[in-house]
Design a protein around this motif. Structure first.
Motif, PDB file in Angstrom:
ATOM      1  N   MET A 211       0.850  -1.193   0.000  1.00  0.00           N
ATOM      2  CA  MET A 211       0.000   0.000   0.000  1.00  0.00           C
ATOM      3  C   MET A 211       0.883   1.239   0.000  1.00  0.00           C
ATOM      4  N   GLY A 212       0.598   2.221  -0.873  1.00  0.00           N
ATOM      5  CA  GLY A 212       1.430   3.388  -1.030  1.00  0.00           C
ATOM      6  C   GLY A 212       1.268   4.385   0.094  1.00  0.00           C
ATOM      7  N   GLY A 213       2.170   5.394   0.053  1.00  0.00           N
ATOM      8  CA  GLY A 213       2.142   6.414   1.091  1.00  0.00           C
ATOM      9  C   GLY A 213       0.848   7.186   1.120  1.00  0.00           C
ATOM     10  N   GLY A 214       0.286   7.461  -0.086  1.00  0.00           N
ATOM     11  CA  GLY A 214      -0.977   8.183  -0.130  1.00  0.00           C
ATOM     12  C   GLY A 214      -2.092   7.422   0.539  1.00  0.00           C
ATOM     13  N   SER A 215      -2.113   6.110   0.361  1.00  0.00           N
ATOM     14  CA  SER A 215      -3.137   5.280   1.001  1.00  0.00           C
ATOM     15  C   SER A 215      -2.965   5.284   2.509  1.00  0.00           C
ATOM     16  N   HIS A 216      -1.701   5.250   2.960  1.00  0.00           N
ATOM     17  CA  HIS A 216      -1.441   5.316   4.401  1.00  0.00           C
ATOM     18  C   HIS A 216      -1.960   6.630   4.970  1.00  0.00           C
ATOM     19  N   ARG A 217      -1.676   7.737   4.273  1.00  0.00           N
ATOM     20  CA  ARG A 217      -2.121   9.040   4.763  1.00  0.00           C
ATOM     21  C   ARG A 217      -3.644   9.115   4.809  1.00  0.00           C
ATOM     22  N   GLY A 218      -4.280   8.574   3.771  1.00  0.00           N
ATOM     23  CA  GLY A 218      -5.739   8.601   3.737  1.00  0.00           C
ATOM     24  C   GLY A 218      -6.352   7.835   4.890  1.00  0.00           C
ATOM     25  N   MET A 219      -5.792   6.662   5.210  1.00  0.00           N
ATOM     26  CA  MET A 219      -6.330   5.873   6.316  1.00  0.00           C
ATOM     27  C   MET A 219      -6.020   6.531   7.650  1.00  0.00           C
ATOM     28  N   ARG A 220      -4.845   7.149   7.790  1.00  0.00           N
ATOM     29  CA  ARG A 220      -4.521   7.864   9.021  1.00  0.00           C
ATOM     30  C   ARG A 220      -5.537   8.976   9.255  1.00  0.00           C
ATOM     31  N   GLN A 221      -5.926   9.664   8.187  1.00  0.00           N
ATOM     32  CA  GLN A 221      -6.916  10.731   8.311  1.00  0.00           C
ATOM     33  C   GLN A 221      -8.272  10.177   8.725  1.00  0.00           C
ATOM     34  N   ARG A 222      -8.641   9.015   8.172  1.00  0.00           N
ATOM     35  CA  ARG A 222      -9.915   8.391   8.545  1.00  0.00           C
ATOM     36  C   ARG A 222      -9.911   7.990  10.016  1.00  0.00           C
ATOM     37  N   VAL A 223      -8.810   7.390  10.448  1.00  0.00           N
ATOM     38  CA  VAL A 223      -8.712   6.973  11.854  1.00  0.00           C
ATOM     39  C   VAL A 223      -8.708   8.203  12.765  1.00  0.00           C
ATOM     40  N   ALA A 224      -7.984   9.235  12.363  1.00  0.00           N
ATOM     41  CA  ALA A 224      -7.947  10.465  13.167  1.00  0.00           C
ATOM     42  C   ALA A 224      -9.332  11.067  13.281  1.00  0.00           C
ATOM     43  N   ALA A 225     -10.083  11.084  12.178  1.00  0.00           N
ATOM     44  CA  ALA A 225     -11.439  11.634  12.197  1.00  0.00           C
ATOM     45  C   ALA A 225     -12.353  10.829  13.111  1.00  0.00           C
ATOM     46  N   GLU A 226     -12.217   9.510  13.078  1.00  0.00           N
ATOM     47  CA  GLU A 226     -13.050   8.668  13.940  1.00  0.00           C
ATOM     48  C   GLU A 226     -12.666   8.854  15.407  1.00  0.00           C
ATOM     49  N   ALA A 227     -11.367   8.930  15.695  1.00  0.00           N
ATOM     50  CA  ALA A 227     -10.923   9.160  17.075  1.00  0.00           C
ATOM     51  C   ALA A 227     -11.415  10.512  17.572  1.00  0.00           C
ATOM     52  N   ALA A 228     -11.376  11.520  16.706  1.00  0.00           N
ATOM     53  CA  ALA A 228     -11.863  12.847  17.080  1.00  0.00           C
ATOM     54  C   ALA A 228     -13.347  12.818  17.392  1.00  0.00           C
ATOM     55  N   ARG A 229     -14.100  12.082  16.587  1.00  0.00           N
ATOM     56  CA  ARG A 229     -15.547  11.969  16.832  1.00  0.00           C
ATOM     57  C   ARG A 229     -15.805  11.315  18.184  1.00  0.00           C
ATOM     58  N   ILE A 230     -15.046  10.286  18.503  1.00  0.00           N
ATOM     59  CA  ILE A 230     -15.210   9.587  19.779  1.00  0.00           C
ATOM     60  C   ILE A 230     -14.914  10.530  20.938  1.00  0.00           C
ATOM     61  N   ILE A 231     -13.826  11.283  20.835  1.00  0.00           N
ATOM     62  CA  ILE A 231     -13.466  12.230  21.892  1.00  0.00           C
ATOM     63  C   ILE A 231     -14.552  13.284  22.053  1.00  0.00           C
ATOM     64  N   ALA A 232     -15.027  13.817  20.930  1.00  0.00           N
ATOM     65  CA  ALA A 232     -16.015  14.897  20.976  1.00  0.00           C
ATOM     66  C   ALA A 232     -17.353  14.426  21.518  1.00  0.00           C
ATOM     67  N   GLU A 233     -17.812  13.259  21.094  1.00  0.00           N
ATOM     68  CA  GLU A 233     -19.138  12.797  21.484  1.00  0.00           C
ATOM     69  C   GLU A 233     -19.169  12.185  22.874  1.00  0.00           C
TER      70      GLU A 233
END
Length: 208
Positions: free
Chosen positions: A1-23
């Motif tokens: 998996m390329g670097g762009g795919s890694h960055r995209g998944m990191r952003q998805r995980v970060a967004a989900e973690a942020a939602r968990i913290i916020a809610e």
């Protein structure tokens, strides 16, 4: 998996973690990250975001979903925190975490650092003011230490706002706790500085 795919998944995980913290109104970045990677079934640690990435995602989440009353909520939390600091003035309280930084949401607890010889002294001080607390502990990293350490905590409510007070040791003055988001040493703000933040709140509310 390329670097762009890694960055995209990191952003998805970060967004989900942020939602968990916020809610859920939690302060545990590591716990939110674990929940996020479990929900998204991400096993490659290269796709796990760091705390700075989660903080950035949390700020974006607040701006998108909680912008309408954000300043009012922040003012309410800071006022409750300042009242708790007044109750615990004998223990040199310091305000830290999202409520200090301005990234807190409606359900965020107020994080305070205290200096006390024992949790019992703090409990007695709270009971004298009719406030009851639940004891626990918190794992934290400190400046100059590689491994996390545990510190006693007390959880109680002031004006229907959850307060999480962490009891630090005298030596922690010279090796402050590391802020989970930035990784920098941080002992928080004293009551006078918090009062100054609140003085600015009406101007923020009125848009001036």
């Amino acid at each position: 998996m390329g670097g762009g795919s890694h960055r995209g998944m990191r952003q998805r995980v970060a967004a989900e973690a942020a939602r968990i913290i916020a809610e859920l109104g939690i302060l545990d970045f590591a716990g939110a990250r674990r929940k996020a990677v479990a929900r998204l079934r991400v096993t490659d640690r290269r796709q796990w975001p760091d705390n700075a990435e989660i903080t950035e995602a949390l700020e974006s989440y607040r701006a998108l979903f909680q912008a309408g009353d954000r300043e009012q909520v922040l003012g309410r939390l800071r006022r409750a925190g300042l009242k708790a600091m007044d109750l615990l003035a004998d223990f040199e309280p310091r305000l830290a975490g999202p409520v200090r930084d301005g990234t807190a949401g409606e359900h965020s607890p107020v994080l305070l650092y205290l200096f006390a010889d024992s949790p019992k002294n703090v409990v007695i001080g709270l009971l004298d003011n009719g406030v009851y607390a639940d004891a626990g502990e918190r794992r934290m990293r400190f400046s100059g230490d590689h491994l996390p350490q545990s510190r006693p905590t007390l959880r109680f409510s002031v004006e229907d706002v959850e307060i999480q007070a962490v009891l630090l040791e005298p030596a922690d003055r010279s090796r402050p706790p590391l802020d989970p988001a930035s990784g920098r040493p941080d002992l928080g703000l004293a009551a006078a500085a918090v009062a100054t933040l609140l003085e600015d709140q009406p101007r923020l509310d009125s848009g001036l």
